[in-house]
Design a protein around this motif. Structure first.
Motif, PDB file in Angstrom:
ATOM      1  N   SER A 145      52.184  43.057  37.231  1.00 14.66           N
ATOM      2  CA  SER A 145      51.521  44.360  37.201  1.00 14.66           C
ATOM      3  C   SER A 145      51.719  45.033  35.851  1.00 14.66           C
ATOM      4  O   SER A 145      50.795  45.637  35.297  1.00 14.66           O
ATOM      5  CB  SER A 145      52.038  45.260  38.322  1.00 14.66           C
ATOM      6  OG  SER A 145      51.412  44.945  39.548  1.00 14.66           O
ATOM      7  N   GLU A 157      50.311  40.906  44.205  1.00 15.81           N
ATOM      8  CA  GLU A 157      49.669  41.622  43.116  1.00 15.81           C
ATOM      9  C   GLU A 157      48.211  41.894  43.470  1.00 15.81           C
ATOM     10  O   GLU A 157      47.637  41.233  44.331  1.00 15.81           O
ATOM     11  CB  GLU A 157      49.743  40.814  41.815  1.00 15.81           C
ATOM     12  CG  GLU A 157      51.152  40.499  41.338  1.00 15.81           C
ATOM     13  CD  GLU A 157      51.859  41.685  40.700  1.00 15.81           C
ATOM     14  OE1 GLU A 157      51.349  42.836  40.797  1.00 15.81           O
ATOM     15  OE2 GLU A 157      52.926  41.473  40.110  1.00 15.81           O
ATOM     16  N   ARG A 193      54.126  44.298  44.260  1.00 14.83           N
ATOM     17  CA  ARG A 193      54.047  44.338  42.800  1.00 14.83           C
ATOM     18  C   ARG A 193      55.340  43.820  42.166  1.00 14.83           C
ATOM     19  O   ARG A 193      56.428  43.953  42.698  1.00 14.83           O
ATOM     20  CB  ARG A 193      53.719  45.731  42.253  1.00 14.83           C
ATOM     21  CG  ARG A 193      52.338  46.237  42.640  1.00 14.83           C
ATOM     22  CD  ARG A 193      51.888  47.342  41.695  1.00 14.83           C
ATOM     23  NE  ARG A 193      50.597  47.905  42.082  1.00 14.83           N
ATOM     24  CZ  ARG A 193      49.427  47.348  41.801  1.00 14.83           C
ATOM     25  NH1 ARG A 193      49.393  46.201  41.144  1.00 14.83           N
ATOM     26  NH2 ARG A 193      48.297  47.924  42.166  1.00 14.83           N
TER      27      ARG A 193
END
Length: 209
Positions: free
Chosen positions: A101, A10, A97
Motif C-alpha cells: 500500500s 491489498e 494492507r
C-alpha cells in the motif's frame, strides 16, 4: 506444529478488504487454525496513534515524504509488536494492507518512487514479506462509490486512485508466485470462496514466497 502464515490483503478504496479479512478469519478458525487479524496503518497501540494522525482530515496538507515516513514508523512497530510475535506462536496472520500500500500510494501515486518506498518499508520491517498477498481488484469509480470507511485518501483525484490500482496489478504481475488477484466486483460470498481457495493453496504449499 502447523507452520505460520503471513497473508496481506491489498486493494483500492471500497474493495472490501476488511470484509474479506474477517470472513477468512472466521472460516479458518472454524477449521481449528489460530488467526491474528490486524491492519495498517495500525495494528499495535503506537501504530494506531500514528494512524489517527495520518488519516485525520487535519492532515490534508501533510508532506508526502512525512506521510511515507509515518507509515514506515507505524509499520516497524506493527511488525515488532504484533505480526512477528504472532507468527512465532504459529498463527496465521491476516493484515488489512501492508507495505505494498505504501509503495502504491506514496511511491507510485504520490511520485516518491516505488523502489525508494519499498526499500524504506523493507528496512522498517527487517525484510518481513507476506507468504501471500491477495489483491482485491476493483475499478476506483465503483470502489469509491461503495467505500464506507471515509478517510482523507478517498478525496484524492480519480487519477490518483487509477494509479494505485495499476500499481497493485503491476506488483502481482511481477511476482505471480506470491500474489493472487481476485475481482472484488462479485458478491462477497463469491469473493470469499476464491480467497479461501487461494489461502488453502498457500497453506498446503508451505507458503508461496
Amino acid at each position: 506444529m502447523v507452520a505460520a502464515r503471513f497473508i496481506a490483503f491489498e486493494g483500492g478504496e471500497g474493495s472490501g478488504k476488511s470484509t474479506q479479512v474477517e470472513r477468512l478469519a472466521t472460516s479458518l478458525r472454524a477449521t481449528g487454525r489460530t488467526v491474528t487479524v490486524t491492519r495498517e496503518p495500525g495494528g499495535s497501540p503506537r501504530a494506531e496513534q500514528i494512524r489517527s494522525l495520518i488519516l485525520a482530515d487535519g492532515s490534508a496538507d501533510l508532506d508526502a515524504r512525512c506521510e511515507a515516513l509515518l507509515f514506515a514508523a507505524a509499520r516497524a512497530d506493527h511488525i515488532t509488536h504484533t505480526v512477528r510475535p504472532a507468527l512465532e506462536r504459529g498463527h496465521i496472520v491476516l493484515t488489512d494492507r501492508y507495505l505494498d500500500s505504501s509503495v502504491a500510494y506514496q511511491g507510485v501515486a504520490r511520485g516518491l518512487g516505488a523502489d525508494r518506498i519499498r526499500d524504506l518499508s523493507l528496512w522498517a520491517t527487517d525484510h518481513t514479506v507476506p507468504d501471500l498477498t491477495v489483491v482485491l481488484d476493483i475499478d476506483p469509480r465503483v470502489g469509491l462509490a461503495r467505500a464506507q470507511d471515509a478517510n482523507r485518501l478517498e478525496s484524492e483525484p480519480l487519477g490518483f486512485h487509477d494509479d494505485v490500482r495499476q500499481a497493485f496489478l503491476d506488483f502481482a504481475a511481477a511476482a505471480p508466485h506470491r500474489y493472487t488477484v481476485i475481482s472484488a466486483v462479485p458478491p462477497p460470498d463469491e469473493v470469499a470462496t476464491l480467497v479461501r481457495a487461494a489461502v488453502d493453496r498457500c497453506i498446503m504449499a508451505g507458503g508461496l514466497g
